[in-house]
Design an enzyme around this catalytic site. Sequence first.
Site, PDB file in Angstrom:
ATOM      1  CB  CYS A 265      -1.132   0.072   1.288  1.00 41.20           C
ATOM      2  SG  CYS A 265      -2.145  -1.215   1.098  1.00 41.20           S
ATOM      3  CB  SER A 266       0.679   4.369  -1.621  1.00 39.83           C
ATOM      4  OG  SER A 266       0.670   3.852  -3.028  1.00 39.83           O
ATOM      5  CB  THR A 267      -0.866   5.947   2.721  1.00 33.99           C
ATOM      6  OG1 THR A 267      -2.188   5.306   2.690  1.00 33.99           O
ATOM      7  CG2 THR A 267      -0.861   6.977   1.603  1.00 33.99           C
TER       8      THR A 267
END
Length: 202
Positions: A9-11
């Site tokens: 996931c990016s965050t």
Amino acid sequence: MTTYGYARCSTNENKQDINRQKRELKALGCVDEKNIYWEYESGTKVDRVELNKLLDKVKAGDTIVTTEVSRITRSTKQLCEIIEKVKEKQLKLVIGGFVVDCSKGELDAMTDGMLKMMGVFAEMERNMISERVKSGMANAVAKGKVIGRPITTIENLPSSFIKHYPKYRSKEINKSELARICSISRQTVHKYVKVYESAEEK
């Protein structure tokens, strides 16, 4: 022959829940959670700790599963490099329902083309998201809103860091282990430690 999973996931965990990907990876054949490598990193970042660990770990005949190509990368160039690694190590790569069988060190032209096309679309999607974000920020600035990340203080440190920081302070774990447990980079750990220690000194 072992099946490994990769989730990304990016965050951070406060904004995105990576457990959905883990459940989907188990459904795709990676039933042992200890074989799932996961991290919170940008899909455009080339040097990702957990992905590199996974690519170093796998051996000929092993399988890597991921939910979609954008989880592995949003860079067409990096995808091509990963494909070469998969062929070199004679692996199987399962992307959702799409199977890329390089167990004989080869990849047919049709599969190769389709895989690269998926990579192009993943990169294009990322670029479109970036353009929308930039447009939204420009619009917000035009309306007089303040743009930028809030200053990191002890009040907004991630709960996972607060929970495991005492183990680092008592030297039960080092910075690398703390970064892995919290799914953040060593650089971020260093910044959070400075914030925490500064707050304690006051």
